[in-house]
Design an enzyme around this catalytic site. Structure first.
Site, PDB file in Angstrom:
ATOM      1  N   LYS A   1      15.165   7.405  10.760  1.00  0.00           N
ATOM      2  CA  LYS A   1      15.300   7.871   9.378  1.00  0.00           C
ATOM      3  C   LYS A   1      16.626   8.597   9.166  1.00  0.00           C
ATOM      4  O   LYS A   1      17.193   8.560   8.068  1.00  0.00           O
ATOM      5  CB  LYS A   1      14.122   8.762   9.004  1.00  0.00           C
ATOM      6  CG  LYS A   1      12.791   8.009   8.917  1.00  0.00           C
ATOM      7  CD  LYS A   1      12.846   6.879   7.909  1.00  0.00           C
ATOM      8  CE  LYS A   1      11.508   6.212   7.699  1.00  0.00           C
ATOM      9  NZ  LYS A   1      11.551   5.123   6.691  1.00  0.00           N
TER      10      LYS A   1
ATOM     11  N   SER B   1       0.842  -1.196   0.000  1.00  0.00           N
ATOM     12  CA  SER B   1       0.000   0.000   0.000  1.00  0.00           C
ATOM     13  C   SER B   1       0.877   1.246   0.000  1.00  0.00           C
ATOM     14  O   SER B   1       2.105   1.162   0.125  1.00  0.00           O
ATOM     15  CB  SER B   1      -0.924   0.014   1.229  1.00  0.00           C
ATOM     16  OG  SER B   1      -0.153   0.052   2.421  1.00  0.00           O
TER      17      SER B   1
ATOM     18  N   ASP C   1       5.928  -7.558   1.792  1.00  0.00           N
ATOM     19  CA  ASP C   1       5.190  -6.862   2.843  1.00  0.00           C
ATOM     20  C   ASP C   1       4.854  -7.827   3.976  1.00  0.00           C
ATOM     21  O   ASP C   1       4.724  -9.035   3.755  1.00  0.00           O
ATOM     22  CB  ASP C   1       3.893  -6.275   2.267  1.00  0.00           C
ATOM     23  CG  ASP C   1       3.379  -5.093   3.070  1.00  0.00           C
ATOM     24  OD1 ASP C   1       3.523  -3.946   2.592  1.00  0.00           O
ATOM     25  OD2 ASP C   1       2.857  -5.306   4.179  1.00  0.00           O
TER      26      ASP C   1
ATOM     27  N   ASP D   1       9.098  -9.902   7.218  1.00  0.00           N
ATOM     28  CA  ASP D   1       9.311  -8.972   8.321  1.00  0.00           C
ATOM     29  C   ASP D   1      10.747  -8.506   8.158  1.00  0.00           C
ATOM     30  O   ASP D   1      11.686  -9.270   8.388  1.00  0.00           O
ATOM     31  CB  ASP D   1       9.113  -9.668   9.666  1.00  0.00           C
ATOM     32  CG  ASP D   1       9.373  -8.747  10.865  1.00  0.00           C
ATOM     33  OD1 ASP D   1       9.884  -7.620  10.658  1.00  0.00           O
ATOM     34  OD2 ASP D   1       9.090  -9.151  12.012  1.00  0.00           O
TER      35      ASP D   1
ATOM     36  N   TYR E   1      11.217   8.107  15.334  1.00  0.00           N
ATOM     37  CA  TYR E   1      11.077   8.073  13.878  1.00  0.00           C
ATOM     38  C   TYR E   1      12.185   8.868  13.195  1.00  0.00           C
ATOM     39  O   TYR E   1      12.850   8.370  12.271  1.00  0.00           O
ATOM     40  CB  TYR E   1       9.706   8.636  13.492  1.00  0.00           C
ATOM     41  CG  TYR E   1       9.403   8.572  12.018  1.00  0.00           C
ATOM     42  CD1 TYR E   1       9.245   7.346  11.371  1.00  0.00           C
ATOM     43  CD2 TYR E   1       9.253   9.730  11.264  1.00  0.00           C
ATOM     44  CE1 TYR E   1       8.950   7.285  10.018  1.00  0.00           C
ATOM     45  CE2 TYR E   1       8.956   9.671   9.911  1.00  0.00           C
ATOM     46  CZ  TYR E   1       8.798   8.453   9.292  1.00  0.00           C
ATOM     47  OH  TYR E   1       8.512   8.394   7.950  1.00  0.00           O
TER      48      TYR E   1
END
Length: 251
Positions: free
Chosen positions: A157, A15, A36, A62, A153
């Site tokens: 990143k 998605s 996925d 995973d 997060y």
């Protein structure tokens, strides 16, 4: 910018941004692996591509699990051939301030967003180096520059950006390029779950005042994957409506 006939593994591709990249690559003739955690959605995404005349398989993974990653690449090669392009797109975002985030939330964020990039890249380049060609495209986020409540997060990143630069240096002599995309606010089903008042504040912080489209990121990924980008490596391309330059929190 032909990538026809090449095998591309895209993680988190059932998605959102990953799916847009998979569809774009398939439309250009690439043979696509929809990797996925959601097996059923991966199969459905692959079937949509096949129905449109493309070549795709859906495979479960995973990305934080070494055994699962190794199985993914073994199956991808067995079903479609050696992997030419890897897009490390799988990721999660847990928005918590430093006083609220738990150990489990921190560890899971780092495991998927950062360790996942390491494991998938290691598996991909092991094959690519033997053929002395390949493309690795990491999907980070504009948030790596820092944002409110995104300690885990943004840190993960930021690690993706650093990994991109380091891997690019190491892989250059093999003819393998490694680049990074840093999307900003992209119109995906996940983002649309935010309450209207949150969406309004996010848009007010955008210099362009609009959301990006997942296809914007997909086109950037196709460029990095293409022969025309053969001399570009270790770079970060922002697809963020200007938010990497300036963002004023609303209110």
């Amino acid at each position: 910018m032909s990538i026809s006939g090449q095998v591309a593994v895209i993680t988190g591709a059932a998605s959102g941004i990953g799916n847009a990249i998979a569809e774009e690559f398939a439309s250009c003739g690439a043979k696509v692996v929809i990797a996925d955690l959601a097996r059923d959605k991966a199969d459905e995404a692959a079937e949509r591509i096949r129905s449109a005349g493309g070549t795709a398989v859906g495979l479960p993974v995973d990305v934080a699990d070494r055994e699962a990653v190794e199985k993914l690449f073994a199956r991808a090669e067995a079903e479609l051939g050696p992997v030419d392009i890897l897009v490390n797109n799988a990721g999660i975002s847990i928005d918590r301030g430093v006083r609220r985030i738990t150990d489990d939330e921190w560890n899971r964020t780092v495991a998927i967003n950062q360790t996942g990039v390491f494991l998938c890249s290691q598996a991909a380049v092991t094959s690519m180096t033997k053929r002395r060609r390949g493309r690795v495209i990491n999907v980070a986020s504009r948030a790596w520059l820092g944002w409110f409540g995104q300690l885990a997060y943004a840190s993960s990143k930021g690690g993706t950006v650093s990994a991109t630069r380091s891997l690019a240096i190491e892989m250059a002599k093999y003819g393998i390029t490694v680049n990074c995309l840093a999307p900003g606010l992209i119109d995906t089903p996940l983002l649309r779950r935010e309450p209207p008042e949150v969406m309004e504040r996010l848009l007010q912080a955008q210099p362009m005042g609009t959301l990006g489209d997942a296809r914007d990121v997909a086109w950037a990924a196709r460029f990095f994957a293409s022969p025309e980008a053969q001399s570009i490596t270790g770079q970060v391309l922002y697809v963020c409506g200007g938010k990497s330059l300036f963002a004023q929190p609303a209110g």
